[in-house]
Design an enzyme around this catalytic site. Structure first.
Site, short mmCIF file in Angstrom:
data_model
loop_
_atom_site.label_atom_id
_atom_site.label_comp_id
_atom_site.label_asym_id
_atom_site.label_seq_id
_atom_site.Cartn_x
_atom_site.Cartn_y
_atom_site.Cartn_z
CG HIS A 1 -2.02 -1.11 1.25
ND1 HIS A 1 -1.71 -2.18 1.90
CD2 HIS A 1 -3.21 -1.29 0.49
CE1 HIS A 1 -2.96 -3.10 1.89
NE2 HIS A 1 -3.60 -2.50 0.84
CG HIS B 1 -3.93 -5.73 -3.53
ND1 HIS B 1 -3.98 -4.49 -3.76
CD2 HIS B 1 -4.67 -5.97 -2.12
CE1 HIS B 1 -4.18 -3.78 -2.58
NE2 HIS B 1 -4.58 -4.57 -1.77
CB CYS C 1 -11.50 -5.17 5.16
SG CYS C 1 -13.14 -4.01 4.91
CG HIS D 1 -5.39 -8.15 1.66
ND1 HIS D 1 -5.32 -7.56 2.95
CD2 HIS D 1 -5.52 -7.22 0.93
CE1 HIS D 1 -5.25 -6.12 2.68
NE2 HIS D 1 -5.43 -5.99 1.31
CD GLU E 1 -9.39 -7.56 11.19
OE1 GLU E 1 -10.42 -6.65 11.36
OE2 GLU E 1 -8.70 -7.33 10.22
CE1 TYR F 1 -10.99 0.68 -1.69
CE2 TYR F 1 -11.60 -1.84 -1.91
CZ TYR F 1 -10.90 -0.57 -1.28
OH TYR F 1 -10.20 -0.98 -0.32
CD GLU G 1 -6.51 -0.54 0.86
OE1 GLU G 1 -6.31 -1.27 -0.15
OE2 GLU G 1 -6.31 -0.82 1.81
CD GLU H 1 -8.38 -3.70 -0.84
OE1 GLU H 1 -7.42 -4.08 -0.18
OE2 GLU H 1 -9.40 -3.80 -0.49
CD1 TRP I 1 -14.32 -1.06 2.59
CD2 TRP I 1 -12.68 0.33 2.42
NE1 TRP I 1 -13.76 -1.06 3.75
CE2 TRP I 1 -12.87 -0.21 3.76
CE3 TRP I 1 -11.66 1.31 2.27
CZ2 TRP I 1 -11.76 0.28 4.86
CZ3 TRP I 1 -10.85 1.47 3.03
CH2 TRP I 1 -10.96 0.85 4.46
#
Length: 208
Positions: free
Chosen positions: A37, A44, A79, A81, A99, A116, A126, A128, A173
């Site tokens: 980032h 990604h 959120c 990855h 989290e 976005y 960002e 993604e 987002w």
């Protein structure tokens, strides 16, 4: 596509990598998440999750002040990855546990091709392809404070009204995803589960 399995654990000593994509959503490589980032963030693979309880309340989270992108901003529940080779639903389950200390009873794909790009005031971007999942749980969150500083439950209709009237500010987002979600038929309980074939190619390769 609905989720029926568990999630792998990430070794705390391992380098966390993200999956890099071409413009069509195909995998072209990986990169260290800690370096990806910046002002020219490559496209990604990611995901967003919207966690609901049986009262039709959505779990909102406030991003920790130490987050590299959009610190202190309210957003959707979770959120993250997927790791290279990790099914997207498993990545959702893993991040919910890491989290928020949550275990899901259902993880359903609802926006398979959401994409976005957003830029912070400091130039960090960002970028993604970010499939969106509806998640169900009856647990209360126990957030990791280095990831999430606050949580709150809010009825979906109240949340939509507050965001669309500019009474409540959320991450870029989340704002875009909400517009797409409100275009689906019915409310959260009625959203149709999308098929795996609708995901971007790289996400299909890492989904079961």
């Amino acid at each position: 596509m609905s989720w029926n399995g568990g999630a792998q654990r990430l070794d705390a000593t391992a380098v966390e990598e993200v999956v890099l994509l071409d413009s069509d959503g195909g995998r072209i490589g990986t990169a260290d998440k800690s370096t990806v980032h910046h002002r020219d963030t490559p496209l990604h693979l990611a995901f967003s999750a919207y966690v609901f309880n049986s009262r039709r309340e959505l779990l909102l989270t406030r991003r920790a002040a130490t987050k590299r992108t959009w610190p202190n901003v309210w957003t959707n529940s979770c959120c993250g990855h997927p790791l290279p080779g990790e099914p997207l639903p498993s990545a959702v389950a893993r991040r919910l546990g890491d989290e928020l200390g949550l275990t899901a009873t259902a993880i359903d794909l609802v926006l398979p091709r959401f994409r976005y790009r957003a830029e912070m005031s400091n130039g960090v971007v960002e970028n993604e392809l970010c499939p969106v999942y509806r998640v169900r749980t009856e647990m209360e969150p126990t957030p990791r404070l280095d990831e999430v500083s606050e949580t709150r439950w809010i009825h979906w209709d109240d949340f939509v009204g507050a965001v669309f009237s500019d009474e409540f500010t959320v991450s870029p987002w989340c704002a875009e995803q909400m517009r797409a979600l409100t275009e689906l038929a019915g409310g959260p309980d009625d959203w149709q589960v999308a098929a795996q074939a609708e995901l971007p190619p790289a996400a299909r390769l890492t989904s079961e």
